[in-house]
Design an enzyme around this catalytic site. Sequence first.
Site, PDB file in Angstrom:
ATOM      1  CB  CYS A  58      -0.909   0.026   1.230  1.00  0.00           C
ATOM      2  SG  CYS A  58      -1.837  -1.479   1.539  1.00  0.00           S
TER       3      CYS A  58
ATOM      4  CG  ASP B  48      -4.660  -2.014   8.823  1.00  0.00           C
ATOM      5  OD1 ASP B  48      -3.776  -1.568   9.564  1.00  0.00           O
ATOM      6  OD2 ASP B  48      -5.748  -1.449   8.656  1.00  0.00           O
TER       7      ASP B  48
ATOM      8  CB  CYS C 162      -2.222   1.378   4.609  1.00  0.00           C
ATOM      9  SG  CYS C 162      -2.849  -0.167   5.299  1.00  0.00           S
ATOM     10  CG  ASP C 163      -7.173  -0.028   5.897  1.00  0.00           C
ATOM     11  OD1 ASP C 163      -6.809  -0.064   4.713  1.00  0.00           O
ATOM     12  OD2 ASP C 163      -7.688  -0.993   6.473  1.00  0.00           O
TER      13      ASP C 163
ATOM     14  CB  CYS D 129      -6.732  -4.264   0.444  1.00  0.00           C
ATOM     15  SG  CYS D 129      -5.362  -4.763   1.530  1.00  0.00           S
TER      16      CYS D 129
ATOM     17  CD  GLU E 268      -8.772  -3.364  10.101  1.00  0.00           C
ATOM     18  OE1 GLU E 268      -8.177  -4.246   9.438  1.00  0.00           O
ATOM     19  OE2 GLU E 268      -9.089  -2.263   9.646  1.00  0.00           O
TER      20      GLU E 268
ATOM     21  CB  SER F 187     -10.548  -6.101   7.929  1.00  0.00           C
ATOM     22  OG  SER F 187     -10.198  -5.770   6.602  1.00  0.00           O
TER      23      SER F 187
END
Length: 624
Positions: A84, A116, A157-158, A240, A493, A518
């Site tokens: 990511c 993650d 990333c997240d 992702c 998560e 997640s």
Amino acid sequence: MDPSNPQKQREPEEPRYLDFAHLPYGTVRDGKPVLNLFSSTLTKGHDFPGAQAMLYAAGVPDERTLKNAPHVGIASVWWEGNPCNTHLNDLGKAVKDGLSKHDVLAWQYSTPGVSDGITMGTDGMRFSLQSRELIADNIETVTCAQYHDANITIPGCDKNMPGCVMAMARHNRPSLMIYGGTIMPGYSNLLKKPINVTSCFEAQGAYNYDTLKNPDEPTQTKEDILKDIERHACPGAGACGGMFTANTMAMAIETLGLSLPNSSSTPATSPAKMRECHKAADAIMVCMEKNIRPRDMLTKRSFENALVMMMALGGSTNGVLHLLAMAGTAGVDLTLDDFQRVSDKVPFIADLAPSGKYLMADLYEIGGIPSVQKLLVAAGLLDGSTPTVTGKTLAENIASFPSLAQGQEIIRSLDNPIKPTGHIEILRGNLAPGGAVAKITGKEGLRFTGKARVFDKEHALDAALNSGSIPRTENLVLIVRYEGPKGGPGMPEQLKASAALMGAKLTNVALVTDGRYSGASHGFIVGHVVPEAAVGGPIAVVRDGDSVTIDAEKNTITMDVSDEEVAERLRSWKRPMAMATRGTLAKYAHLVGDASHGMFGALAFSCAESLANGSAAGAMTDLF
């Protein structure tokens, strides 16, 4: 020091930030608008000769540039070892190259981050959510301390994305975000089908329950199949690929107006992503020239738009946490009830992973996020009049993008939705009086009742799944507790468990936790239970065998235990010892708020409250 700051110490306590000395917008120098409004504090005259000497040493080429060029920070959430983020430094260099054509001093720097996917199911995942605050702190610190005039962030990333926007809302200087982009689909050579990172976690569940097989090639072993999935699920750089948390947040932030059109759906390795970096350099100049600032975009109307897109596309439950925190940072009144209200009116229309077939890269091929926005603006569900970093409205930005083609299967028509209302359901009841968040697409039903089976920590459930000891013979509600913001600590998560259940095809099971899932999780899952177990919420006293009912139509989550019995159990409950009493997780657990407020509130106010009662020094000393 700006003279307004000492005055604040004599004013009533309220959320506020430092003010920084700067030239007023509209100042003109040699007949041209001044863009170095903040950095001129350091570079004008000889007030700060040491600062000017350091800037020359850092690469400022001459006095004209020193005195006139605006300083733009380029904050990449870059580090190697995570697909990511591994390419974000290169995107930052492309932005810097684009800015060089505008007589701007562009300064690259990076922030911390957590993968993650790599940390999932491990204690490393406890550091993931608190990295959101670290990223926000980092960017706010560099922007303000270095007197940058503008900021471009490049997350992947997240937690990266909300951290970047929270920083923008704090410093409120001209800013925009470039999403690092989605990964391309993987492909299993043995199974002969597309796969993605979620396939790895679901395959593990099938592996443990001995159902990982290829019916077309029965000679293939489950070991061979799992190795093939591990090797080919992630083909290169990018976040992702489904409508998981990273793509959910990028899509929401594009809808808020803080990134360029199609930023959220452009794949990481596409040439268009590099072109976006150069366009971003042009756009930040527009923001500085027109004084377009983050809080101009961060309004209740724009957040409503983000919620509409989230419901239509089946976005991650983590979007609830992050949008609440972003809104709170910007001073926008957004609550759990807003999510439910929007979910009730917006149909779920996207056949996107995790519950669907397609990935963000597939959506890009048919027009991307702008084409979906175009559909929803035309339907009156999305407000096209909200402002954006381009200086145009949302509707103006998407006008040139194609409408969704007839016959495409990724986005359904509004009169033929997957579910007539959104997939996010806000639940309340005696198990979660402060609220909980369910992700229910309708494919798994709308109501579930089962016997509670309780696990204190995710690893206990993982062990049960690894040993194949969750039966298929009766309906079970698996309760995973002490994984909330404080109790986790860090609210990790739980994709490892939720995906394993899907892979094992345990359709007789629902999952409930005070932790979170997640964006890749799907099934009958409920997270973010408030109050969490670690602070004495009712989830702390659920017992094996209690009957638990989740009702998405009535928006309730209840256990068949009387209020008197719950109160009696809580009287005998004892708070467990904290897992961490030193270091960054201990600090996070001390300051973090509850999930129903995005884990934002206590971080915003507890330091001020502690200072007011004189306890901060002692409290913080205890954490290190």
